[in-house]
Design a protein around this motif. Sequence first.
Motif, PDB file in Angstrom:
ATOM      1  N   CYS A  91      48.200  31.299 -11.401  1.00 52.86           N
ATOM      2  CA  CYS A  91      46.846  31.113 -10.752  1.00 52.86           C
ATOM      3  C   CYS A  91      46.335  31.872  -9.657  1.00 52.86           C
ATOM      4  O   CYS A  91      46.697  31.422  -8.467  1.00 52.86           O
ATOM      5  CB  CYS A  91      46.874  29.598 -10.441  1.00 52.86           C
ATOM      6  N   TYR A  95      41.714  28.064  -8.091  1.00 51.36           N
ATOM      7  CA  TYR A  95      43.106  27.127  -8.192  1.00 51.36           C
ATOM      8  C   TYR A  95      43.073  26.236  -7.244  1.00 51.36           C
ATOM      9  O   TYR A  95      41.959  26.030  -6.333  1.00 51.36           O
ATOM     10  CB  TYR A  95      44.487  28.086  -7.974  1.00 51.36           C
ATOM     11  N   CYS A 115      45.262  25.712 -12.538  1.00 47.53           N
ATOM     12  CA  CYS A 115      43.991  26.194 -12.691  1.00 47.53           C
ATOM     13  C   CYS A 115      43.721  26.078 -14.518  1.00 47.53           C
ATOM     14  O   CYS A 115      44.578  25.489 -15.129  1.00 47.53           O
ATOM     15  CB  CYS A 115      44.234  27.950 -12.534  1.00 47.53           C
TER      16      CYS A 115
END
Length: 518
Positions: A91, A95, A115
């Motif tokens: 991520c 995120y 994410c």
Amino acid sequence: MTSGLRALIFVTMVTDMVSCQDFIESVVDSCAGCEHKYTFRGSRTGIFTSPGFPDNYPERTTCCYFFHAKDEGRVRIEFDYFELEKSENGCNYDYIEISSINIRGFKEQPRAKYCGKTTPPLYISTQSKLEIIFHSDVTTNAKGFLGHYEFIDKNWHPFPPSTIGCGQGYLTGSGGDIRSPGFPGPYPAEAGCTWVLQVLPMQRILVTIIALQITNSAKCQDTNLLMLFDGHVTPELDPVTYCGQLDQEPVERREYLSIGDRLVIRFQSGMNNLGRLTGFHLSWTAVTIHTYGGLCTGFQCAGNSGLCARNIAHEQCRFCIDASLKCNELPNCGARDESDEHKCLNHIFRYVGYIGAGAAVALIIIIVIIVVCCCRRWRRRRHNRMRYHVPKNQSGLSAQSVTRSLLPATSPSVPVRTLDRSPRTSSIMYTTSFTDCRLQSLNDDNAISNHSSTKALHTFGNSKSLNHVNMETDGDSDSDVFHPVAESSATYKGHQKRPSYHMMRELCYQDGNVLPDI
């Protein structure tokens, strides 16, 4: 050239540090414009969303969500909807990051970033404070997320209320023990018990299994289980499970050291307990970890347990427990460390009590045996006396008449022995089993005469109370007349083993017949 290379490296490092500092400051600055704070003083539950939800969140945005529960409370976070930009290698673009904040204000080890469209699992903070950071870059946007929070109490757990017989559900302090319902008897069917153990923030919890008899199989595939949850109970948290019996568990599994200051213990039973198994008994102790040489204000264990090296990465360490736990008959230092139960006065007093109780029981048994033997001997002697005792003639007959009446009419006269001075002058006792009499045969003239004469028995020893007499009976007279005669040469062997009987008269009489002359 070397100096120039060093200067280039220095300039590069300074540039990177400035860039990193600028990034951190930019994050902080952006959080300053997108901060959300939630405390227990407000609503106990609520929701939080990404900026613009349900529309797409903006680019280059960083938002901070702060949650503050009570000092001993926790924050429970769960996401209902989650959609961020997808990243191939971790991520790195858009995120969220979830972290618990300890009492010193530092973030604990953060959880993994989330994410894409993978919804984060249920999360419960390990401290009373929690922070969520949302970050988006300059590329693709998405709808964001929708979540809800809950401030939970210190004794919260997701299980139903405990059934009857489980005892107190929230335990604090320096230590104690926990037992299944009915222990040491069989545990009931369909039981469900939950215990929450909470110690001080810098302490850990040591659990030692003392007794275990839940199922007959070491494979925990049944509904009868004992489970330890390290921290708060969450769906992704795998508990340490116990079942079967204690002798089936290795020594390493008979003790467990928690990672944090909280532990949840759950016991549940199935529809029946056909084997009438007893359940479990365990002890728990609040311990502080000290390496060798560290200061311990309570009692410091010997350090024979292998839990320190396995959980704390110290090669050698010892547990420090509260001083009140020493000599409480519980393994507070672990299954393999009995240093807290050494040199205890209560153990010495118990051994002395066992010895004293054993001696008392032995003495009572000896006294009972003596009394029984004495009673049997007394009864036997009383039986013998009653057997050979003849009461007084109630018609006024003399003792001599009674003696005469006991002899057959056709039997010759037999010698008798009298005790003139005996207080029991009316008693007559047969002693044919004790006395061996030999009677010399008289001459033929005396043998065929109508009147038979008897010879007096020899007195026992030299007793002055015995007189030698001959008894002659006149058949024409109604009374018995005694005439003393000279002692014959008849021999006689008297039994002096039982002189206490003091027989009034003894007849040379055996089995109803007068002994024949030899």
